[in-house]
Enzyme design. Structure first.
Site, short mmCIF file in Angstrom:
data_model
loop_
_atom_site.label_atom_id
_atom_site.label_comp_id
_atom_site.label_asym_id
_atom_site.label_seq_id
_atom_site.Cartn_x
_atom_site.Cartn_y
_atom_site.Cartn_z
N GLY A 6 0.83 -1.20 0.00
CA GLY A 6 0.00 0.00 0.00
C GLY A 6 0.86 1.24 0.00
O GLY A 6 2.10 1.15 -0.10
N MET A 21 2.18 5.05 1.65
CA MET A 21 2.64 5.46 2.97
C MET A 21 1.41 5.77 3.82
O MET A 21 0.38 6.18 3.29
CB MET A 21 3.54 6.68 2.86
CG MET A 21 4.81 6.36 2.09
SD MET A 21 6.09 7.58 2.22
CE MET A 21 6.50 7.52 3.95
N GLY A 35 -0.87 1.78 6.87
CA GLY A 35 -0.94 0.78 7.94
C GLY A 35 -0.38 -0.58 7.55
O GLY A 35 -0.69 -1.58 8.18
N LYS A 36 0.49 -0.61 6.52
CA LYS A 36 1.01 -1.92 6.11
C LYS A 36 1.98 -2.51 7.12
O LYS A 36 1.97 -3.71 7.35
CB LYS A 36 1.61 -1.87 4.70
CG LYS A 36 2.66 -0.83 4.51
CD LYS A 36 2.98 -0.68 3.04
CE LYS A 36 4.12 0.31 2.88
NZ LYS A 36 3.91 1.58 3.64
N THR A 37 2.81 -1.65 7.74
CA THR A 37 3.71 -2.18 8.77
C THR A 37 2.93 -2.64 10.00
O THR A 37 3.25 -3.67 10.59
CB THR A 37 4.78 -1.13 9.15
OG1 THR A 37 5.58 -0.87 7.99
CG2 THR A 37 5.71 -1.64 10.24
N GLU A 58 9.52 -3.26 4.49
CA GLU A 58 10.09 -2.34 3.49
C GLU A 58 10.74 -3.13 2.35
O GLU A 58 11.84 -2.81 1.88
CB GLU A 58 11.11 -1.40 4.14
CG GLU A 58 10.56 -0.55 5.28
CD GLU A 58 9.57 0.53 4.83
OE1 GLU A 58 9.36 0.71 3.60
OE2 GLU A 58 8.99 1.18 5.71
N CYS A 101 -9.47 14.91 0.37
CA CYS A 101 -10.92 14.69 0.27
C CYS A 101 -11.48 13.60 1.18
O CYS A 101 -12.70 13.45 1.28
CB CYS A 101 -11.29 14.37 -1.18
SG CYS A 101 -10.81 12.71 -1.67
N CYS A 120 -7.18 13.43 -6.44
CA CYS A 120 -6.42 14.52 -5.83
C CYS A 120 -4.95 14.47 -6.23
O CYS A 120 -4.30 15.51 -6.35
CB CYS A 120 -6.58 14.50 -4.31
SG CYS A 120 -8.29 14.73 -3.79
#
Ligand code: ZN
Length: 216
Positions: free
Chosen positions: A39, A41, A44-46, A114, A173, A205
Site C-alpha cells: 500500500g 505510505m 498501515g502496512k507495517t 520495506e 478529500c 487529488c
C-alpha cells in the site's frame, strides 16, 4: 462416494481458508506460502505486518524478521510502525543475506518489512523460503512517489498466494488513498521521510496536485 466427499471437503476447506486474512500455519504438512501486504505510505502496512508477526509469536512459532539496512528512519534493528509498536529485526544489505540468517530446518515464519527497497533477487529468495515450507510475509510500498510500481513489488505480488492492499486516507478529500505524494522537491526514488515529506492522496487529488505542479 468417499472420494467425492473428500473432494468436496477439500474445496470447502479452501473456501474457508480464503475467507480469512491469514492462513493457519501448518508445518506438519511442510507447506509454505507467500503473503504480500502492500500500500501507500500511512496505509498501515507495517502495522498489519506486525499484527501477523505477533500472532505467530503467540502461536509460539519460530520467526525471523528482516528489513533492508537502508531503512534507518526510526531504529537500527526494530521494525517500527507509525504507532511506535515494534519488534526486533535483523537489518540486511541485500536479499541473499536473508538466506544466510534463516535456518530452513527450524524457522516457521519469515517476515520482511520495506521489501520494496530490496534488489530483484528478493523474489527468488521468497520463493526459496516458501518452497522450503516457510510462511513468508512481506510488506512494502507498491508504488513510488511518481505512481510507478516500486522495485520487485509487482513480481512479489504475482508469485504470492495472498495479497493484501492497505489504503491510507486522502488528506484532501477523505477518500481511500493509494498514492504517496511527495511534498518536497526531490526526484530521487528513495527518499526516506515521514509526514514532513509525503502526503497520502487518492487518484483524483493526486492528478490535481500533479497538474498544479506542472503549471508552477
Ligand atoms: Zn482525494
Amino acid at each position: 462416494m468417499a472420494k467425492k466427499s473428500s473432494k468436496i471437503q477439500k474445496i470447502l476447506n479452501a473456501t474457508i481458508k480464503s475467507m480469512f486474512l491469514e492462513s493457519k500455519a501448518n508445518r506438519s504438512k511442510n507447506k509454505g506460502w507467500i503473503e504480500v501486504v502492500c500500500g501507500s505510505m500511512f496505509s498501515g502496512k507495517t502495522e498489519e505486518l506486525l499484527r501477523r508477526i505477533r500472532r505467530a509469536q503467540f502461536a509460539n512459532q519460530k520467526i525471523e524478521i528482516f528489513k533492508p539496512a537502508v531503512d534507518t528512519r526510526y531504529d537500527e534493528e526494530a521494525v517500527v510502525s507509525h504507532d511506535e509498536t515494534s519488534v526486533m529485526s535483523t537489518p540486511v544489505n541485500n536479499s541473499a543475506e536473508i538466506l544466510l540468517y534463516v535456518n530452513m530446518e527450524s524457522v516457521e515464519v519469515v517476515a520482511i518489512d520495506e521489501v520494496q527497497f530490496f534488489d530483484e533477487g528478493i523474489v527468488a529468495v521468497c520463493n526459496k523460503l516458501a518452497n522450503s515450507g516457510i510462511r513468508v510475509i512481506v510488506a512494502g510500498l507498491d508504488m513510488d512517489y511518481l505512481g510507478n510500481p516500486f522495485g520487485a513489488m509487482p513480481q512479489l505480488m504475482a508469485v504470492a498466494e495472498y495479497v493484501t492492499k492497505t489504503h491510507a486516507i486522502c488528506v484532501q478529500c477523505g477518500d481511500l488513498a493509494q498514492y504517496s505524494y511527495r511534498t518536497v522537491l526531490n526526484d530521487k526514488q528513495v527518499l526516506l521521510g515521514e509526514k514532513e515529506s509525503y502526503q497520502p492522496l487518492c487518484r483524483h487529488c493526486y492528478l490535481e496536485k500533479q497538474k498544479e505542479q506542472q503549471t508552477t
